[in-house]
Scaffold this active site. Structure first.
Site, short mmCIF file in Angstrom:
data_model
loop_
_atom_site.label_atom_id
_atom_site.label_comp_id
_atom_site.label_asym_id
_atom_site.label_seq_id
_atom_site.Cartn_x
_atom_site.Cartn_y
_atom_site.Cartn_z
N TYR A 1 30.04 31.86 8.88
CA TYR A 1 28.54 32.09 9.23
C TYR A 1 28.24 33.40 8.73
CZ TYR A 1 27.87 28.18 12.42
OH TYR A 1 27.48 27.00 12.85
N GLU B 1 31.37 24.67 1.81
CA GLU B 1 31.84 24.42 3.30
C GLU B 1 32.92 23.45 3.43
OE1 GLU B 1 27.30 25.85 5.34
OE2 GLU B 1 28.31 23.99 5.33
N LYS C 1 29.93 21.04 17.61
CA LYS C 1 30.31 22.30 18.14
C LYS C 1 30.75 22.26 19.62
CE LYS C 1 26.48 24.28 15.41
NZ LYS C 1 25.17 25.15 15.58
N HIS D 1 26.49 21.19 13.57
CA HIS D 1 26.33 21.60 12.39
C HIS D 1 26.22 20.91 11.12
CE1 HIS D 1 26.55 24.84 8.66
NE2 HIS D 1 27.24 23.82 8.26
N ASN E 1 23.49 23.82 20.02
CA ASN E 1 22.92 22.68 19.48
C ASN E 1 23.60 21.55 18.91
OD1 ASN E 1 23.46 23.92 17.16
ND2 ASN E 1 21.48 24.21 16.33
P1 IDP Z 1 20.93 25.06 11.20
O1 IDP Z 1 22.30 24.76 11.80
O2 IDP Z 1 19.83 23.98 11.56
O3 IDP Z 1 21.01 24.87 9.84
P2 IDP Z 1 20.66 27.89 11.00
O4 IDP Z 1 19.27 28.62 10.86
O5 IDP Z 1 21.48 27.74 9.81
O6 IDP Z 1 20.31 26.52 11.59
O7 IDP Z 1 21.26 28.60 12.00
C1 IDP Z 1 22.69 28.39 12.35
C2 IDP Z 1 23.07 28.24 13.77
O8 IDP Z 1 22.74 29.44 14.64
C3 IDP Z 1 22.20 27.29 14.42
O9 IDP Z 1 22.63 25.94 14.33
C4 IDP Z 1 22.32 27.74 15.96
O10 IDP Z 1 23.60 27.36 16.63
C5 IDP Z 1 22.44 29.20 15.71
N1 IDP Z 1 20.86 29.80 15.69
C6 IDP Z 1 19.94 29.55 14.88
N2 IDP Z 1 18.59 30.17 15.23
C7 IDP Z 1 18.94 30.61 16.51
C8 IDP Z 1 18.20 31.64 17.33
O11 IDP Z 1 16.97 31.93 17.22
N3 IDP Z 1 18.78 31.84 18.55
C9 IDP Z 1 20.05 31.59 18.71
N4 IDP Z 1 20.94 30.90 17.95
C10 IDP Z 1 20.40 30.61 16.75
MG MG Z 2 22.18 26.23 8.74
#
Ligand code: IDP
Ligand code: MG
Length: 140
Positions: A51, A128, A11, A117, A114
Site C-alpha cells: 500500500y 501487483e 481481506k 481489493h 471493505n
Molecule cells: P480501492 O480499494 O477501492 O481501490 P483505495 O482508494 O485504493 O480504494 O484505498 C485502498 C483501501 O484503503 C480501501 O480499499 C480501504 O480499505 C482503505 N480506505 C480507503 N479510503 C479510506 C478512508 O477514507 N478511510 C479508511 N480506509 C480507507
Molecule cells: Mg485502490
C-alpha cells in the site's frame, strides 16, 4: 479482446467471516477465472510495501493494521477486461456508495474493512500480481 489479469485480495474482515467461497462465486459468476490463489498472513512490512502508494494518506497506518489483523486470500483473476470488470463486481470503496449486487454492498463492514481489493489499472495489475506470484505459479 485480449485476456487481461488483475490482482484480487480477499481481506481479513471477509476471511474472518468465512466468506472466501461466496466471494469466489461472485468472481466466477462474472466470467472471471481464478488462475492463482493462496492464503497468507501479511507481515507489517509486506502490507506497508503493498500500500506504499497510499503512505501519505491519513488512513494508511490503520489500513496496514487492518490488513495484518488476519489472513488474506490473494488471487490472480483472468478474463476479458478483467481489471475494470472486477472493479464493477467489487463496487465502490465505501460500501455506502456501492451499487446493489456488488461484493462491497453485500459484504463490506466499513470503508476500511471493505472485504476485497482489486487493481485499479492494467499497469498496476502487472505490478501487483508480480508482488505476490511468480510466473511459475500462473498456469492460466
Ligand atoms: P480501492 O480499494 O477501492 O481501490 P483505495 O482508494 O485504493 O480504494 O484505498 C485502498 C483501501 O484503503 C480501501 O480499499 C480501504 O480499505 C482503505 N480506505 C480507503 N479510503 C479510506 C478512508 O477514507 N478511510 C479508511 N480506509 C480507507
Ligand atoms: Mg485502490
Amino acid at each position: 479482446m485480449a485476456k487481461e489479469r488483475t490482482l484480487s485480495i480477499i481481506k481479513p474482515d471477509a476471511t474472518r467471516r468465512n466468506l472466501t467461497g461466496k466471494i469466489n462465486a461472485r468472481i466466477e459468476e462474472a466470467g472471471l477465472r481464478i488462475v492463482a490463489q493462496k492464503r497468507l498472513w501479511l507481515s507489517r512490512a509486506q502490507a506497508e510495501k503493498f500500500y506504499e502508494v497510499h503512505k501519505e494518506r491519513p488512513f494508511y497506518n490503520d489500513l496496514c493494521n487492518f490488513m495484518t489483523s488476519g489472513p488474506v486470500v490473494v488471487q490472480v483473476l483472468e478474463g476479458e477486461n478483467a481489471v475494470a470488470k472486477y472493479r464493477d463486481v467489487m463496487g465502490a470503496t465505501n460500501p455506502a456508495n456501492a451499487a446493489q449486487g456488488t461484493i462491497r454492498k453485500d459484504f463490506a463492514e466499513s470503508i476500511e474493512a471493505n472485504s476485497v481489493h482489486g487493481s485499479d489499472s492494467p499497469e498496476n495489475a502487472k505490478i501487483e500480481c508480480a508482488f505476490f506470484f511468480s510466473g511459475i505459479e500462473l498456469v492460466g
